[in-house]
Design a protein around this motif. Sequence first.
Motif, PDB file in Angstrom:
ATOM      1  N   VAL A   1      23.664 -12.227 -11.486  1.00 60.78           N
ATOM      2  CA  VAL A   1      24.182 -13.450 -12.103  1.00 60.78           C
ATOM      3  C   VAL A   1      24.088 -13.351 -13.626  1.00 60.78           C
ATOM      4  O   VAL A   1      25.007 -13.779 -14.335  1.00 60.78           O
ATOM      5  N   GLU A   2      23.003 -12.782 -14.116  1.00 62.49           N
ATOM      6  CA  GLU A   2      22.861 -12.605 -15.565  1.00 62.49           C
ATOM      7  C   GLU A   2      23.981 -11.710 -16.110  1.00 62.49           C
ATOM      8  O   GLU A   2      24.571 -11.993 -17.165  1.00 62.49           O
ATOM      9  N   LYS A   3      24.290 -10.627 -15.389  1.00 65.89           N
ATOM     10  CA  LYS A   3      25.389  -9.742 -15.811  1.00 65.89           C
ATOM     11  C   LYS A   3      26.726 -10.465 -15.731  1.00 65.89           C
ATOM     12  O   LYS A   3      27.585 -10.327 -16.621  1.00 65.89           O
ATOM     13  N   GLN A   4      26.906 -11.244 -14.669  1.00 66.15           N
ATOM     14  CA  GLN A   4      28.139 -12.018 -14.521  1.00 66.15           C
ATOM     15  C   GLN A   4      28.343 -12.948 -15.713  1.00 66.15           C
ATOM     16  O   GLN A   4      29.437 -13.045 -16.271  1.00 66.15           O
ATOM     17  N   LEU A   5      27.270 -13.624 -16.094  1.00 69.50           N
ATOM     18  CA  LEU A   5      27.357 -14.567 -17.210  1.00 69.50           C
ATOM     19  C   LEU A   5      27.618 -13.830 -18.525  1.00 69.50           C
ATOM     20  O   LEU A   5      28.447 -14.256 -19.332  1.00 69.50           O
TER      21      LEU A   5
ATOM     22  N   VAL B   1      22.578 -19.413 -24.033  1.00 71.46           N
ATOM     23  CA  VAL B   1      22.329 -19.717 -22.618  1.00 71.46           C
ATOM     24  C   VAL B   1      22.010 -18.439 -21.833  1.00 71.46           C
ATOM     25  O   VAL B   1      21.182 -18.461 -20.913  1.00 71.46           O
ATOM     26  N   ILE B   2      22.652 -17.324 -22.194  1.00 66.84           N
ATOM     27  CA  ILE B   2      22.328 -16.042 -21.555  1.00 66.84           C
ATOM     28  C   ILE B   2      20.851 -15.721 -21.748  1.00 66.84           C
ATOM     29  O   ILE B   2      20.156 -15.306 -20.812  1.00 66.84           O
TER      30      ILE B   2
ATOM     31  N   HIS C   1      17.918 -15.319 -18.886  1.00 70.31           N
ATOM     32  CA  HIS C   1      17.073 -14.121 -18.819  1.00 70.31           C
ATOM     33  C   HIS C   1      15.595 -14.510 -18.845  1.00 70.31           C
ATOM     34  O   HIS C   1      14.790 -14.004 -18.047  1.00 70.31           O
ATOM     35  N   ASP C   2      15.243 -15.408 -19.741  1.00 68.38           N
ATOM     36  CA  ASP C   2      13.843 -15.795 -19.902  1.00 68.38           C
ATOM     37  C   ASP C   2      13.312 -16.558 -18.696  1.00 68.38           C
ATOM     38  O   ASP C   2      12.160 -16.353 -18.278  1.00 68.38           O
ATOM     39  N   VAL C   3      14.133 -17.430 -18.121  1.00 71.97           N
ATOM     40  CA  VAL C   3      13.637 -18.220 -16.992  1.00 71.97           C
ATOM     41  C   VAL C   3      13.491 -17.348 -15.742  1.00 71.97           C
ATOM     42  O   VAL C   3      12.589 -17.573 -14.922  1.00 71.97           O
TER      43      VAL C   3
ATOM     44  N   ALA D   1      32.920 -25.331 -22.680  1.00 73.07           N
ATOM     45  CA  ALA D   1      31.657 -25.794 -23.260  1.00 73.07           C
ATOM     46  C   ALA D   1      30.823 -26.545 -22.219  1.00 73.07           C
ATOM     47  O   ALA D   1      29.595 -26.390 -22.157  1.00 73.07           O
ATOM     48  N   ARG D   2      31.491 -27.332 -21.407  1.00 72.86           N
ATOM     49  CA  ARG D   2      30.781 -28.071 -20.355  1.00 72.86           C
ATOM     50  C   ARG D   2      30.184 -27.119 -19.328  1.00 72.86           C
ATOM     51  O   ARG D   2      29.068 -27.340 -18.831  1.00 72.86           O
ATOM     52  N   SER D   3      30.919 -26.061 -18.979  1.00 73.35           N
ATOM     53  CA  SER D   3      30.412 -25.073 -18.028  1.00 73.35           C
ATOM     54  C   SER D   3      29.156 -24.402 -18.572  1.00 73.35           C
ATOM     55  O   SER D   3      28.174 -24.195 -17.844  1.00 73.35           O
ATOM     56  N   ILE D   4      29.172 -24.058 -19.847  1.00 75.58           N
ATOM     57  CA  ILE D   4      28.008 -23.423 -20.472  1.00 75.58           C
ATOM     58  C   ILE D   4      26.828 -24.388 -20.507  1.00 75.58           C
ATOM     59  O   ILE D   4      25.681 -24.009 -20.233  1.00 75.58           O
ATOM     60  N   LEU D   5      27.097 -25.652 -20.821  1.00 70.94           N
ATOM     61  CA  LEU D   5      26.035 -26.659 -20.848  1.00 70.94           C
ATOM     62  C   LEU D   5      25.408 -26.830 -19.468  1.00 70.94           C
ATOM     63  O   LEU D   5      24.190 -26.977 -19.340  1.00 70.94           O
ATOM     64  N   ARG D   6      26.235 -26.796 -18.436  1.00 71.03           N
ATOM     65  CA  ARG D   6      25.711 -26.928 -17.062  1.00 71.03           C
ATOM     66  C   ARG D   6      24.761 -25.781 -16.729  1.00 71.03           C
ATOM     67  O   ARG D   6      23.775 -25.975 -16.005  1.00 71.03           O
ATOM     68  N   ILE D   7      25.051 -24.586 -17.241  1.00 69.29           N
ATOM     69  CA  ILE D   7      24.173 -23.443 -16.973  1.00 69.29           C
ATOM     70  C   ILE D   7      22.799 -23.698 -17.573  1.00 69.29           C
ATOM     71  O   ILE D   7      21.769 -23.372 -16.971  1.00 69.29           O
ATOM     72  N   SER D   8      22.763 -24.267 -18.754  1.00 64.06           N
ATOM     73  CA  SER D   8      21.487 -24.615 -19.375  1.00 64.06           C
ATOM     74  C   SER D   8      20.693 -25.570 -18.484  1.00 64.06           C
ATOM     75  O   SER D   8      19.476 -25.407 -18.309  1.00 64.06           O
ATOM     76  N   SER D   9      21.367 -26.542 -17.904  1.00 64.06           N
ATOM     77  CA  SER D   9      20.695 -27.492 -17.003  1.00 64.06           C
ATOM     78  C   SER D   9      20.168 -26.792 -15.764  1.00 64.06           C
ATOM     79  O   SER D   9      19.088 -27.124 -15.256  1.00 64.06           O
TER      80      SER D   9
END
Length: 234
Positions: free
Chosen positions: A30-34, A133-134, A138-140, A194-202
């Motif tokens: 998933v990290e590579k996908q992102l 967000v990437i 990675h960190d989480v 931008a909304r998609s990226i924000l959702r990843i953060s959540s």
Amino acid sequence: MDYLGKHISGQFDAELAHIRTQMMVMGGLVEKQLNDAISTLLNHDINLAEQVIENDQQVNKLEVTIDEACVKIIAKRQPTASDLRLIMAIIKAIAELERIGDSAKDICEIAKQEFTPEQQILLTSLDAMGHNVIQMLHDVLDAFTRMNINEALRIYKEDKRIVKNYEMVIRQLMTFMMEDSRSIPNIIIALNCARSILRISSRCQNISELIFYFVKGQDFRHVGDDVIDELLAQ
């Protein structure tokens, strides 16, 4: 402190270790996908975007495989206390990872759209937000592997910085729209990205909460930051 202890049954340990390893494999994918999805924004790499979209099926299959393995170990081993919390945390974490994979796919669909050279500044802003967000993802994943509650708390609070990034992007999009009404269709596309990226953060925040849940044995969902700080300090 090592929250992931050993058990009398070596086979049980092996089964838990296998599930955790599979989750990390899924997390790495998933990290590579992102990372690839964000890369397509600036590079307009249609082939890479299509590859990310196609590889989403691998993410989906891993979620199903890990989920089934978790259900089997619950039925066979009937784990209690921290073991059960770990398995439930993994089940919920892979669901979050699957949704992050979906967001990466959505970003690629957006990246396939045509933008004029003048509109590249929109994608540059999204690229910067995306790389933040990437790093958060990675960190989480690293924190989940080690069940590091202090690192999880730091990552949880990182969402505030991503929200500020998002608000800055929105202001830029609105300015661009007022200056050139013909750009509105692409503005809407960029806004969805931008909304998609924000959702990843959540989603990353949610995985942090699962670390809190495993270590503390309490549900940290839907509580304020002050409450989280207080509970984690106990």
